[in-house]
Enzyme design. Structure first.
Site, PDB file in Angstrom:
ATOM      1  CD  GLU A  71      -2.759   1.393   2.363  1.00  0.00           C
ATOM      2  OE1 GLU A  71      -3.632   2.276   2.298  1.00  0.00           O
ATOM      3  OE2 GLU A  71      -2.678   0.591   3.308  1.00  0.00           O
ATOM      4  CB  ILE A  91      -1.313  -0.345   9.693  1.00  0.00           C
ATOM      5  CG1 ILE A  91      -0.031  -0.711  10.430  1.00  0.00           C
ATOM      6  CG2 ILE A  91      -2.423  -0.016  10.693  1.00  0.00           C
ATOM      7  CD1 ILE A  91       0.502   0.407  11.339  1.00  0.00           C
ATOM      8  CG  ASP A 216      -7.961  -1.686   0.954  1.00  0.00           C
ATOM      9  OD1 ASP A 216      -7.297  -1.396   1.966  1.00  0.00           O
ATOM     10  OD2 ASP A 216      -8.188  -0.872   0.038  1.00  0.00           O
TER      11      ASP A 216
END
Length: 266
Positions: A71, A91, A216
Site C-alpha cells: 500500500e 496497517i 485491502d
C-alpha cells in the site's frame, strides 16, 4: 512450486506477520508521525511505512524472485501477477490505529500467477491470527473455521463503509437504501481487511465498499473463497488485483448472489 516450498513460504510469512505485530504493539508508547495522502482522512504513519519496509526487506532477502505490491508504495509497480506476488497492507485501518489503537490489522495475501494461495489477516490488538491456504482450509488461532452457509437477507448483518455513500456517486443511493432497509443490520468497523475476516469467521454476513485497493482485500479474498464465500465487484465481475478504487462486495454463498441479483442488477 512444490508443496514443501509452499509450507516454507507459509511458515516464513507467519513469522513475519507476528513479528510485525510485535513491532506495532511496541509503538503504542511512542509518538507517531502522522501524515495524510489524498485527504485528511486518508492517514499514513511512520509505522505503516516501517512495517511495509520490514516485510519488503525480509522477503527480498529470503525470496529475491518474489514480487511485492504494498500500500505505501515501497514495493514494485506491477503490470502483471506472473510469478509469486505478495500483496501487503502493513496497517489496514490506520485511522483506528491512530485514534483508538484498536480495530486494525496486518494483511498479507500471497498469489501465484494471479491465484490466491496463502492469506494472513492479523488483528494485532486482539491477537487473533486468521489464515488460509488454498485447499487446506481456513483458521483463526489454529482452530479450523467451518464452511460458510447461506443466510436470509432479513437475518443478515452487512458491513458498509458509510463514507463512500457521501463521497461516491457510482451507485444510486436508492439501491443501498433498499439494501440497508432489508438486512437485519449494518456495521462499520473501519478496516476492510478485518471485515473480511469477520465474514470468514461468521461475525458478519457480508461487506460492501465502493473503493478498495488490492491490498485491502487480497488476503480476505483467499480466506472467504476457501470457506465457500463469494467476493466480486458489485456487478458480479471478478476482481482485478492490479486495479485500485474497485467496488467490492463479499458475502456468504447464496447471500452474495441474492444481493447482487436483487439490488445491484435491477
Amino acid at each position: 512450486m512444490e508443496k514443501h516450498d509452499w509450507d516454507n513460504v507459509f511458515n516464513f510469512a507467519k513469522v513475519l506477520v507476528l513479528d510485525a505485530g510485535d513491532q506495532i504493539r511496541l509503538s503504542f508508547k511512542q509518538k507517531l508521525i502522522i501524515d495524510f495522502k489524498e485527504n485528511a482522512s486518508d492517514l499514513v504513519t511512520n509505522m505503516d511505512k516501517q512495517i511495509e519496509k520490514f516485510f519488503i526487506q525480509k522477503i527480498n532477502e529470503k525470496y529475491p524472485s518474489h514480487h511485492i505490491l504494498g500500500e505505501e508504495g515501497y514495493g514494485e509497480e506491477l503490470t502483471s501477477l506472473d510469478g509469486i506476488v505478495w500483496i501487503i497492507d502493513p496497517i489496514d485501518g490506520t485511522m483506528n490505529f491512530v485514534h483508538m489503537q484498536r480495530h486494525f490489522a496486518i494483511s498479507v495475501g500471497i498469489y501465484h500467477n494471479g491465484e490466491g494461495v496463502i492469506g494472513f489477516i492479523y488483528d494485532v490488538v486482539a491477537d487473533d491470527l486468521y489464515y488460509a491456504v488454498k485447499g487446506g482450509g481456513a483458521f483463526v488461532n489454529g482452530e479450523a473455521l467451518p464452511p460458510l452457509k447461506s443466510t436470509e437477507i432479513g437475518k443478515a448483518v452487512i458491513g458498509i463503509n458509510a463514507a463512500w455513500g457521501i463521497e461516491n456517486k457510482r451507485i444510486d443511493s436508492s439501491i443501498t437504501s433498499a439494501l440497508i432497509r432489508d438486512v437485519r443490520g449494518t456495521r462499520s468497523f473501519g478496516s476492510a481487511t478485518l471485515e473480511m475476516a469477520y465474514i470468514a469467521s461468521g461475525k458478519i454476513d457480508g461487506y460492501l465498499s465502493m473503493r478498495l485497493a488490492p491490498w485491502d482485500y487480497a488476503a480476505g479474498k483467499i480466506l472467504i473463497e476457501e470457506l465457500g464465500g463469494k467476493i466480486s465487484s458489485v456487478s458480479g465481475e471478478p476482481l482485478q488485483l492490479l486495479t485500485k478504487q474497485t467496488p467490492v462486495f463479499a458475502a456468504k454463498p447464496g447471500l452474495h448472489e441474492y444481493i447482487l441479483e436483487n439490488y445491484f442488477k435491477k
